[in-house]
Design a protein around this motif. Structure first.
Motif, PDB file in Angstrom:
ATOM      1  N   GLY A 111      19.113  10.859  -1.454  1.00 47.90           N
ATOM      2  CA  GLY A 111      19.595  12.120  -0.908  1.00 47.90           C
ATOM      3  C   GLY A 111      20.868  12.604  -1.585  1.00 47.90           C
ATOM      4  O   GLY A 111      21.416  11.951  -2.479  1.00 47.90           O
ATOM      5  N   ILE A 112      21.317  13.760  -1.143  1.00 46.18           N
ATOM      6  CA  ILE A 112      22.482  14.431  -1.731  1.00 46.18           C
ATOM      7  C   ILE A 112      23.766  13.999  -1.025  1.00 46.18           C
ATOM      8  O   ILE A 112      24.726  13.581  -1.663  1.00 46.18           O
ATOM      9  CB  ILE A 112      22.311  15.971  -1.640  1.00 46.18           C
ATOM     10  N   THR A 143      21.379  18.437   8.707  1.00 49.83           N
ATOM     11  CA  THR A 143      22.086  19.729   8.658  1.00 49.83           C
ATOM     12  C   THR A 143      21.323  20.855   9.336  1.00 49.83           C
ATOM     13  O   THR A 143      21.859  21.958   9.468  1.00 49.83           O
ATOM     14  CB  THR A 143      22.359  20.151   7.196  1.00 49.83           C
ATOM     15  N   VAL A 187      24.850  18.084   1.764  1.00 43.87           N
ATOM     16  CA  VAL A 187      23.890  18.775   0.899  1.00 43.87           C
ATOM     17  C   VAL A 187      24.614  19.810   0.036  1.00 43.87           C
ATOM     18  O   VAL A 187      24.497  19.825  -1.176  1.00 43.87           O
ATOM     19  CB  VAL A 187      22.724  19.436   1.665  1.00 43.87           C
ATOM     20  N   PHE A 188      25.309  20.713   0.692  1.00 48.77           N
ATOM     21  CA  PHE A 188      26.201  21.620  -0.039  1.00 48.77           C
ATOM     22  C   PHE A 188      27.426  21.812   0.835  1.00 48.77           C
ATOM     23  O   PHE A 188      27.344  21.791   2.063  1.00 48.77           O
ATOM     24  CB  PHE A 188      25.552  22.968  -0.339  1.00 48.77           C
ATOM     25  N   LEU A 219      22.960  18.565  -7.493  1.00 51.01           N
ATOM     26  CA  LEU A 219      21.893  19.399  -6.925  1.00 51.01           C
ATOM     27  C   LEU A 219      21.899  20.775  -7.589  1.00 51.01           C
ATOM     28  O   LEU A 219      20.857  21.316  -7.965  1.00 51.01           O
ATOM     29  CB  LEU A 219      22.076  19.540  -5.408  1.00 51.01           C
ATOM     30  N   LYS A 222      20.109  27.411   5.872  1.00 49.11           N
ATOM     31  CA  LYS A 222      21.103  26.734   6.723  1.00 49.11           C
ATOM     32  C   LYS A 222      21.813  27.750   7.628  1.00 49.11           C
ATOM     33  O   LYS A 222      21.945  27.533   8.845  1.00 49.11           O
ATOM     34  CB  LYS A 222      22.103  26.005   5.827  1.00 49.11           C
ATOM     35  N   ALA A 249      21.057  29.946   2.629  1.00 53.57           N
ATOM     36  CA  ALA A 249      20.585  31.024   3.518  1.00 53.57           C
ATOM     37  C   ALA A 249      19.770  30.443   4.673  1.00 53.57           C
ATOM     38  O   ALA A 249      19.897  30.886   5.822  1.00 53.57           O
ATOM     39  CB  ALA A 249      19.768  32.041   2.725  1.00 53.57           C
ATOM     40  N   SER A 258      16.557  17.171   5.174  1.00 58.90           N
ATOM     41  CA  SER A 258      17.638  18.122   5.501  1.00 58.90           C
ATOM     42  C   SER A 258      18.916  17.389   5.908  1.00 58.90           C
ATOM     43  O   SER A 258      19.935  18.035   6.167  1.00 58.90           O
ATOM     44  CB  SER A 258      17.177  19.083   6.597  1.00 58.90           C
ATOM     45  N   LEU A 314      19.367  29.918  -1.710  1.00 57.12           N
ATOM     46  CA  LEU A 314      18.323  30.028  -0.679  1.00 57.12           C
ATOM     47  C   LEU A 314      18.470  28.921   0.366  1.00 57.12           C
ATOM     48  O   LEU A 314      18.271  29.152   1.559  1.00 57.12           O
ATOM     49  CB  LEU A 314      16.927  29.957  -1.299  1.00 57.12           C
ATOM     50  N   MET A 315      18.809  27.713  -0.095  1.00 57.72           N
ATOM     51  CA  MET A 315      19.025  26.630   0.878  1.00 57.72           C
ATOM     52  C   MET A 315      20.169  27.005   1.831  1.00 57.72           C
ATOM     53  O   MET A 315      20.071  26.802   3.044  1.00 57.72           O
ATOM     54  CB  MET A 315      19.371  25.325   0.147  1.00 57.72           C
TER      55      MET A 315
END
Lengths: 469, 469
Positions: free
Chosen positions: A427-428, A211, A466-467, A436, A452, A450, A208, A447-448
């Motif tokens: 990782g991202i 995050t 990550v995003f 990703l 978060k 959501a 994760s 969904l990720m």
């Protein structure tokens, strides 16, 4: 590389009340000195982002919770920091805020040798842990090359050279403690080897990237030191031949412990750096763990496969010193490679594909980089389908970075098309957010997001990683 | 057992518009016949709950998405159903709604032998998969005893006899497709063996017991059939001696493939049911996978350890038929046990502890059941620290169920105190929600609830499981 789109325009100075509170609580362990901030605002990535606005050195889980609670109250970003060895911009303060350095939380808390588990604080590094374990006849296998902290390794779902046999952080972490965005201390998992009790929050935190929470304790599996351990090198007429050897070894079910590829460029680099005399052609560096007889049997099988693909000079590193020398050289490959082009920076790629597609992925990547004329070298955890190409870039020629990014994007697109992943173990971070999305699709990323939003509604935990958003 | 607190007072009849829509779409594959509903409203648990109000047999992912969308639009609960072999009330319609049976989605979609992966629909059962794989020289190791569906095994994070060497569903699922509560189809993971790409939605779904989505496709790891495979039984003077043997075998790092305990009661049962002549005393049933030499070496090590603990009559099942006969008997233990007390029901426990604490956990559990005077038998995946005690209860004596629940609660409390888990492989379902809270704490359960609320805001996906609410 400038990352203007990544840095929010509205990075405000840290609020004075927050700074006052942190300094009151932590004294000199809360630093706003530029040197300290800059040291904590850089990793091995090429992004150029302003440093965090303060660095706090936490000494305990309670202190981590205190920092999280203060940042939450002030809605200020918080970035966990372990060893600083991440590669994709994970620790960069793209929205400003406080860097929370847990490297001083470096105690091995428990060794339960009978259960093959240990419990550590997040700042313990892999070398430190193995040093602590060796008198117990145990070892911790996850080896990402850098002497990373276990907290950081969990946060990025790290792996490395032993993963082909022992798995990654995903398989080797049994339980965590972490501080959630609301400042609460959460326990996940137990010391039981398996469990079906509820959602797998352990695995949710692993990967994760800071995050969802700050990891404050890890219970991990360790393994008995094998009765016998041997390493061997074998040289091949081509990278393709080396990779096909690795593929067949895996397909035969040989429990090889390490199976690393180095290309001729990487060998040239380690020969120069570590004063070795390895043949400068594609090489597999392998390690076998087991009983005396088992190790000999594995090695014989592998030697037979290698011979089919033209592998020769299957050479043993019979003494521990010779073995250590080879693996040290392997771990120096990155630094050694940098020295092949003085003053250069490296951009390192990290794709992973099903092993039957690995040769195709590597061969095409080499064709592309050769055509582009960039200096490079290759190392790979090829038993897992994972390899790294490092482009060696002259910082005075920004067009080289553009070329490297283009080549990297082609390689990732190909890995995804080959049913693989845009990152096997790095990782991202900041770098691979678009990839990703390409890999997993908008639905999964939604969904990720959501998850978060549910766990960190104010978005204070390492935001922008990550995003974006 | 009545579970009045678990059944909502306000289970309303299914809305006619929803039923009309389902019947229009699925015709005879949407059933409201009482027999069909009752068949889908019972599992191996002892709860007595009204059946679902309709059963839909889906034939494709698109049909699953259609059912989810309809249930979402009407805010009606939806319960995924695979083989119906769950043990903790997972599939019971505590809030009414639609049972979505995916057992007809039973195609093995791809076998990628070179990559040691297969892709299947969720209704494929483990035996069916192994039948499809055997001509490829491959096998799928996860073996929970029942011929469960792979979708259900993922949803409950199942494991079984081979987990000691090959891991559980957690370690063996690479990628999933599932239909989320909003009706969207989500992809997670890839065919790469490892990845650091974003949050681990694969592992989030594994063990989510149908509460986060309906699994529609799984890509799992498979393994080469070992070159050599042998099974052996060994009899011990006490359960303690058998368990200590298993502990030491694991601590030595022997890669034993299966290490199962049966107590004298279980052996008496399988002797009667399968017409075997095993000595009626505590026994380890073991299996070794590897090369001819490797298997022999492992077995010799284990035999030496067993002898130290008084193990004798180390007997080989040398032929495939003899081996199959033993493992079939092991898999019949549950049914065989039921026949030891005609007309009885079994309540099965499922704790898992660090292996150094296993003897203590089993010994205390035996003392308690002997003192209470309930008939019982024990089987255990002891190499993992996991065992099951089955209490054989006379349904005409409800006080026996009360006693069994008390004993089970004591055992779970002890497992948690021994740093273990309330469930090694059966899941939480309806039965263990309080124990989940005891084990992991309110903070972790609150995060699980937050994840559930984020992914299923209307609460339609198998509501009331894992945690109420």
């Amino acid at each position: 590389m400038n990352a203007p789109a990544l840095v929010e325009a509205a990075v405000l100075p840290l609020s004075q009340p927050l700074l006052d509170a942190l300094q009151a609580a932590f004294g000199a362990r809360c630093s706003t000195a530029l040197a300290v901030r800059e040291q904590h605002g850089r990793d091995e990535s090429v992004f150029d982002v302003p440093p965090p606005q303060a660095v706090v050195f936490a000494g305990s889980e309670a202190e981590v919770a205190q920092v999280v609670a203060l940042c939450a109250a002030h809605r200020v970003p918080l970035i966990p920091y372990g060893a600083g060895s991440s590669l994709e911009g994970h620790l960069l303060a793209v929205r400003g805020g406080v860097c929370l350095d847990v490297s001083r939380m470096n105690q091995v808390l428990r060794v339960d040798a009978d259960d093959l588990t240990v419990t550590v604080q997040p700042g313990v590094t892999r070398r430190q842990l193995n040093e602590a374990l060796k008198h117990e006849g145990l070892f911790f296998p996850i080896d990402p090359g850098a002497d990373a902290s276990l907290g950081g390794m969990a946060a990025t779902r790290a792996s490395g050279t032993n993963a082909v046999r022992y798995g990654t952080m995903r398989e080797n972490v049994l339980a965590l403690r972490f501080v959630a965005a609301n400042g609460e201390i959460v326990r996940t998992g137990s010391r039981a080897k398996k469990s079906s009790a509820g959602y797998d929050l352990t695995r949710l935190l692993i990967g994760s990237e800071g995050t969802l929470g700050v990891i404050t304790e890890l219970t991990v599996k360790v393994h008995p030191l094998p009765e016998a351990l041997s390493a061997a090198v074998c040289f091949f007429p081509s990278i393709d031949a080396a990779v096909r050897t690795a593929m067949q070894v895996i397909q035969l079910g040989v429990p090889i412990a390490r199976c690393e590829l180095l290309d001729a460029n990487a060998i040239r680099a380690v020969n120069a750096h570590d004063k070795l005399g390895l043949k400068e052609q594609p090489m597999l560096l392998m390690e076998f763990h087991g009983s005396e007889a088992g190790v000999a049997e594995q090695a014989a099988t592998v030697q037979g496969v290698a011979a089919e693909f033209g592998g020769e000079a299957f050479e043993w590193a019979t003494t521990p010193e010779a073995r250590t020398r080879l693996w040290t050289a392997r771990h120096h490959a990155y630094l050694s490679g940098l020295q092949m082009r003085p003053g250069c920076r490296a951009v390192t790629t990290d794709t992973c594909v099903p092993i039957s597609r690995l040769a195709e992925n590597i061969n095409a990547s080499i064709e592309e980089v050769e055509a582009a004329g960039l200096p490079y070298f290759i190392v790979g955890h090829v038993g897992d389908g994972n390899f790294h190409m490092a482009y060696l870039l002259d910082p005075a020629r920004p067009e080289e970075l553009v070329t490297a990014e283009r080549l990297s994007a082609q390689m990732v697109a190909r890995a995804i098309a080959l049913e693989g992943t845009c990152t096997g173990e790095h990782g991202i971070g900041l770098h691979k957010q678009g990839f990703l999305l390409d890999e997993t699709g908008a639905e999964a990323v939604a969904l990720m997001r959501a998850v978060k939003a549910a766990l960190d509604p104010a978005g204070i935990m390492n935001p922008g990683k990550v995003f974006a958003g």
